[in-house]
Design a protein around this motif. Structure first.
Motif, short mmCIF file in Angstrom:
data_model
loop_
_atom_site.label_atom_id
_atom_site.label_comp_id
_atom_site.label_asym_id
_atom_site.label_seq_id
_atom_site.Cartn_x
_atom_site.Cartn_y
_atom_site.Cartn_z
N PRO A 127 -0.78 25.21 -19.68
CA PRO A 127 -1.16 23.71 -19.34
C PRO A 127 -0.32 23.40 -18.01
CG PRO A 127 0.56 23.68 -21.20
CD PRO A 127 0.23 25.09 -21.14
N PRO A 129 1.80 21.88 -14.89
CA PRO A 129 2.66 21.05 -14.88
C PRO A 129 2.51 19.39 -14.62
CG PRO A 129 2.54 22.57 -12.78
CD PRO A 129 1.37 22.65 -13.93
N PRO A 130 3.24 18.67 -15.00
CA PRO A 130 3.01 17.44 -14.99
C PRO A 130 2.76 16.96 -13.34
CG PRO A 130 4.82 17.47 -16.14
CD PRO A 130 4.30 18.65 -15.74
N ARG A 131 2.04 15.96 -13.01
CA ARG A 131 1.70 15.77 -11.68
C ARG A 131 3.15 15.17 -10.95
NH1 ARG A 131 -3.83 13.30 -9.80
NH2 ARG A 131 -5.25 14.60 -11.16
N ALA A 133 5.44 16.99 -10.26
CA ALA A 133 6.52 17.97 -10.78
C ALA A 133 6.73 19.16 -9.63
CB ALA A 133 6.12 18.69 -12.00
#
Length: 136
Positions: A127, A129-131, A133
């Motif tokens: 997945p 990485p979170p926006r 990050a």
């Protein structure tokens, strides 16, 4: 999550299904994939007009019972696991369909987690990485 493609000469739907089961059962038994992790494309080819070709390379005498098995999976299996997989595919193809083990040609291609999308346009095994990050 292996992806399997099987091509066989003179294979009706029942034989193709049995070959698919043989490969899947071997994957479950030798490398421990989950029983419900089955993704296969099965193709039967007919007689003289077929596009499948084979010779007796390395002294293995093949004939019109040839079955090509292409397995794409994530890397990480040992050589011994792969040897066990090849042996078990040949054994089960013989048991389930009568295919002579000498006619079972297997090729494994390995890749990484990011090389898979199992649907929805998402790399489920890798997945993003979170926006916002830090990518490093």
């Amino acid at each position: 999550m292996p992806f399997v493609r099987i091509d066989a000469l003179e294979a009706d739907p029942d034989r193709l299904d049995a070959l698919g089961r043989a490969v899947h059962d071997a994957l479950v038994q030798t490398i421990g994939i989950p029983d419900d992790d089955r993704f296969q494309v099965l193709n039967g080819h007919r007689g003289g007009g077929s596009t499948l070709r084979y010779d007796d390379y390395l002294g293995v005498r093949r004939d019109s019972g040839i079955v090509y098995v292409a397995i794409t999976m994530r890397s990480g299996r040992t050589p011994d696991q792969k040897r066990a997989l090849y042996r078990r595919i040949a054994e089960l193809a013989h048991e389930y369909t009568g295919t002579e083990p000498r006619n079972v040609f297997v090729c494994v291609t390995e890749n990484e987690s990011i090389d898979w999308s199992l649907g929805d346009g998402v790399a489920q095994y890798a997945p993003a990485p979170p926006r916002g990050a830090d990518p490093l």
